[in-house]
Design an enzyme around this catalytic site. Structure first.
Site, PDB file in Angstrom:
ATOM      1  N   PHE A 131       0.806  -6.509  -5.659  1.00 28.16           N
ATOM      2  CA  PHE A 131       0.888  -5.150  -5.103  1.00 28.16           C
ATOM      3  C   PHE A 131       1.569  -5.224  -3.745  1.00 28.16           C
ATOM      4  O   PHE A 131       1.162  -5.996  -2.872  1.00 28.16           O
ATOM      5  CB  PHE A 131      -0.510  -4.537  -4.947  1.00 28.16           C
ATOM      6  CG  PHE A 131      -0.454  -3.130  -4.397  1.00 28.16           C
ATOM      7  CD1 PHE A 131      -0.182  -2.056  -5.235  1.00 28.16           C
ATOM      8  CD2 PHE A 131      -0.640  -2.881  -3.046  1.00 28.16           C
ATOM      9  CE1 PHE A 131      -0.102  -0.757  -4.735  1.00 28.16           C
ATOM     10  CE2 PHE A 131      -0.561  -1.585  -2.533  1.00 28.16           C
ATOM     11  CZ  PHE A 131      -0.295  -0.521  -3.380  1.00 28.16           C
ATOM     12  N   ASP A 214       3.711 -11.617   1.418  1.00 31.76           N
ATOM     13  CA  ASP A 214       3.079 -10.346   1.770  1.00 31.76           C
ATOM     14  C   ASP A 214       1.671 -10.627   2.291  1.00 31.76           C
ATOM     15  O   ASP A 214       0.758 -10.913   1.525  1.00 31.76           O
ATOM     16  CB  ASP A 214       3.042  -9.446   0.534  1.00 31.76           C
ATOM     17  CG  ASP A 214       2.389  -8.088   0.818  1.00 31.76           C
ATOM     18  OD1 ASP A 214       1.684  -7.964   1.832  1.00 31.76           O
ATOM     19  OD2 ASP A 214       2.578  -7.170  -0.003  1.00 31.76           O
ATOM     20  N   LYS A 243      -1.735  -3.096   7.953  1.00 31.76           N
ATOM     21  CA  LYS A 243      -3.179  -2.874   7.885  1.00 31.76           C
ATOM     22  C   LYS A 243      -3.929  -3.142   9.201  1.00 31.76           C
ATOM     23  O   LYS A 243      -4.062  -2.251  10.008  1.00 31.76           O
ATOM     24  CB  LYS A 243      -3.766  -3.703   6.737  1.00 31.76           C
ATOM     25  CG  LYS A 243      -3.476  -3.088   5.355  1.00 31.76           C
ATOM     26  CD  LYS A 243      -4.447  -3.626   4.345  1.00 31.76           C
ATOM     27  CE  LYS A 243      -4.124  -3.208   2.920  1.00 31.76           C
ATOM     28  NZ  LYS A 243      -4.549  -1.843   2.616  1.00 31.76           N
TER      29      LYS A 243
HETATM   30  C1  LIG Z   1      -0.751  -6.746  -0.227  1.00 33.91           C
HETATM   31  C2  LIG Z   1      -0.379  -5.339   0.112  1.00 33.91           C
HETATM   32  N1  LIG Z   1       0.921  -5.031   0.303  1.00 33.91           N
HETATM   33  C3  LIG Z   1       1.307  -3.784   0.624  1.00 33.91           C
HETATM   34  C4  LIG Z   1       0.393  -2.757   0.765  1.00 33.91           C
HETATM   35  C5  LIG Z   1       0.856  -1.374   1.138  1.00 33.91           C
HETATM   36  O1  LIG Z   1       0.463  -1.067   2.424  1.00 33.91           O
HETATM   37  P1  LIG Z   1       0.412   0.462   2.915  1.00 33.91           P
HETATM   38  O2  LIG Z   1      -0.668   1.142   2.139  1.00 33.91           O
HETATM   39  O3  LIG Z   1       0.133   0.376   4.388  1.00 33.91           O
HETATM   40  O4  LIG Z   1       1.750   1.060   2.645  1.00 33.91           O
HETATM   41  C6  LIG Z   1      -0.964  -3.034   0.576  1.00 33.91           C
HETATM   42  C7  LIG Z   1      -1.958  -1.952   0.671  1.00 33.91           C
HETATM   43  O5  LIG Z   1      -3.036  -2.010   0.118  1.00 33.91           O
HETATM   44  C8  LIG Z   1      -1.354  -4.348   0.233  1.00 33.91           C
HETATM   45  O6  LIG Z   1      -2.640  -4.668   0.042  1.00 33.91           O
END
Ligand SMILES: Cc1ncc(COP(=O)(O)O)c(C=O)c1O
Length: 382
Positions: A131, A214, A243
Site C-alpha cells: 500500500f 516506503d 504520518k
Molecule cells: C505504507 C504507506 N504508504 C503510503 C500511505 C499513504 O499515506 P497518506 O494517507 O498520508 O497519503 C500510507 C497510509 O496509510 C501507508 O501506510
C-alpha cells in the site's frame, strides 16, 4: 443535531465510520464527546507517535504560527533549513537530500517522478499486498483499491512479497525501481524477511535499478529504530516518509541518495516545506531523540509480544510484531472484535479482513499496554 449527524449530512463520506466522536487527546488517551476516555492504539493511523497534544510539539506550533506559517519554496527559510539538516542527519547512510511535501501519498507520487527522472525509465515492480497511497501515481503502485480507477499509470507490476526469485524474474532493462514497504502495514503487518531485504538490495545494485522504500508507516521509531531500513541494514535510493513526521501536523518527505539528482522545475508543492509543519516536525524528531523513543518502542513491543503470546487465545492465528507495529491475525473477521474492544475503552485498527492492527503512541507505558493486553484477552476469549 449531534456532530456525527452533521458529518453524516455534509461530509462527502468515503470512510466506513465508527459510531464515536473524538474531541480531545493527551498522550495515549483520547476522549469522546461524552467525556469517555479510550486508550488510542490507532494514533490517527500511526501518526501520533509522540502522543496526542505533545507539549513540545504544541509549543513549537504555537510559536511558529505567530512567527511565519507559510514561505514559498522559491525562498529559503530558517526552520525548513533546520528540518532538512535534521532529516538528513537521522536518515540511513547514503540519503543526503530531502524534498518536503504534505502527505504519504504525495511522498510516493514524488518518488515515482524522481525515479523516472533519474533513470529515464517508466517501469516499477511492486509487492502484492503493498500500500502506497490513494492518488493516481501512488495508487498505481498499490495492490488493492485500484479496480474502480483503471486505467492507472502503465508500467507497474506486482510480485509476491518475500519471494526473491519472483522479483528477479520481474525485473527488466526497462525497470526504473522496485518499491517496497519493509513491513507491509495495510497489507496485514507483514515484515520482510531480513534475507529478502538483503537480496533485494543486492539485486537492485547488480542490475542498476533504484530501490524505493516506503517508510510512511514504519518510519520514525515505530518499529523500534528510527527507520525500519536501519534494522534491515539497507540503503535505499529513495525513502518515503510522512504520518508521524509532523507530530499530527500534515507533512511528508522524500529522502534521496546520490543517484537521484534534483533539477529546477521537476516538481513542486505550495504547502511543501511550510514553516509551520517544519517546526512541528523538528520538535517531533527532537522529542523522539531526547526521550529515546525508538528504544522505548522496541522494549514495549517486545514486552507486549511476550505477554500476549503467553496467553494467546485460540482464535488467534498469529501475532506479528516489530516494535510497536503490531498485527494480531485472527482465524475469523476482525471487525466485530474491534467494536467490542472499543466498548471496552481501547481503539484499534484493522489491516485486511482478519488482522487487528495496533499502532499506539510510542510513549505508551507498560501499565497502559497492560490494560490493552487485558482488554484484548477479554474480547478475544473463547
Ligand atoms: C505504507 C504507506 N504508504 C503510503 C500511505 C499513504 O499515506 P497518506 O494517507 O498520508 O497519503 C500510507 C497510509 O496509510 C501507508 O501506510
Amino acid at each position: 443535531m449531534s456532530y456525527a449527524d452533521i458529518e453524516k449530512e455534509f461530509a462527502f463520506e468515503v470512510y466506513p465510520k465508527r459510531d464515536l466522536t473524538l474531541v480531545r487527546g493527551q498522550g495515549v488517551t483520547v476522549w469522546d464527546d461524552a467525556d469517555k476516555s479510550y486508550i488510542d492504539c490507532t494514533a490517527g493511523v500511526g501518526v501520533a507517535n509522540v502522543g496526542h497534544g505533545n507539549p513540545r510539539v504544541a509549543e513549537a506550533i504555537a510559536q511558529q504560527a505567530a512567527t511565519l506559517t507559510t514561505c514559498a519554496g522559491i525562498f529559503y527559510n530558517d526552520v525548513r533549513a533546520r528540518l532538512l539538516e535534521k532529516l538528513v542527519g537521522i536518515a540511513p547512510d547514503g540519503l543526503n537530500r530531502a524534498f518536503l511535501c504534505n502527505s504519504g501519498t504525495e511522498s510516493m507520487e514524488a518518488a515515482i517522478k524522481f525515479a523516472r527522472h533519474a533513470t529515464g525509465k517508466t517501469e516499477f515492480v511492486c509487492a502484492m499486498r503493498g500500500f502506497h497511497g490513494r492518488t493516481m501515481g501512488a495508487l498505481s503502485a498499490t495492490f488493492k483499491y485500484r479496480d474502480q480507477y483503471e486505467p492507472l499509470l502503465g508500467g507497474f507490476s506486482f510480485v509476491p512479497f518475500n519471494k526473491i526469485e519472483k522479483l528477479r524474474n520481474a525485473l527488466s532493462d526497462s525497470t526504473a525501481a522496485v518499491i517496497l514497504e519493509p513491513v507491509q502495514g495495510e497489507g496485514g503487518i507483514r515484515p520482510a524477511d531480513p534475507d529478502y531485504m538483503d537480496a533485494v538490495q543486492a539485486l537492485c545494485t547488480e542490475k542498476g535499478i533504484l530501490l524505493i522504500v516506503d517508510e510512511i508507516q514504519t518510519g520514525l521509531c515505530r518499529t523500534g529504530s528510527m527507520f525500519a531500513s536501519d534494522r534491515y541494514g539497507i540503503t535505499p535510493d529513495i525513502l518515503c516518509l510522512a504520518k508521524a513526521l509532523g507530530g499530527g501536523v500534515p507533512i511528508g518527505a522524500v529522502l534521496t541518495g546520490d543517484r537521484i539528482t534534483p533539477a529546477i522545475g521537476m516538481h513542486g508543492s505550495t504547502f511543501g516545506g511550510n514553516p509551520l509543519a517544519c517546526a512541528a516536525a523538528l520538535a517531533t524528531i527532537e522529542f523522539m531523540e531526547e526521550n529515546d523513543l525508538c528504544e522505548h518502542a522496541r522494549e514495549m513491543g517486545d514486552w507486549f509480544a511476550k505477554q500476549f503470546r503467553g496467553k494467546q487465545p485460540a482464535r488467534v492465528r498469529e501475532l506479528r510484531q516489530t516494535g510497536l507495529m503490531i498485527g494480531i491475525e485472527l482465524k475469523e473477521k476482525a471487525t466485530p472484535f474491534l467494536m467490542t474492544l472499543m466498548e471496552e475503552g481501547v481503539l484499534a485498527l484493522s489491516a485486511g479482513p482478519t488482522v487487528i492492527r495496533l499502532l499506539p503512541p510510542l510513549t505508551i507505558t507498560r501499565e497502559e499496554l497492560g490494560v490493552v493486553i487485558e482488554k484484548l484477552l477479554k474480547v478475544l476469549a473463547d
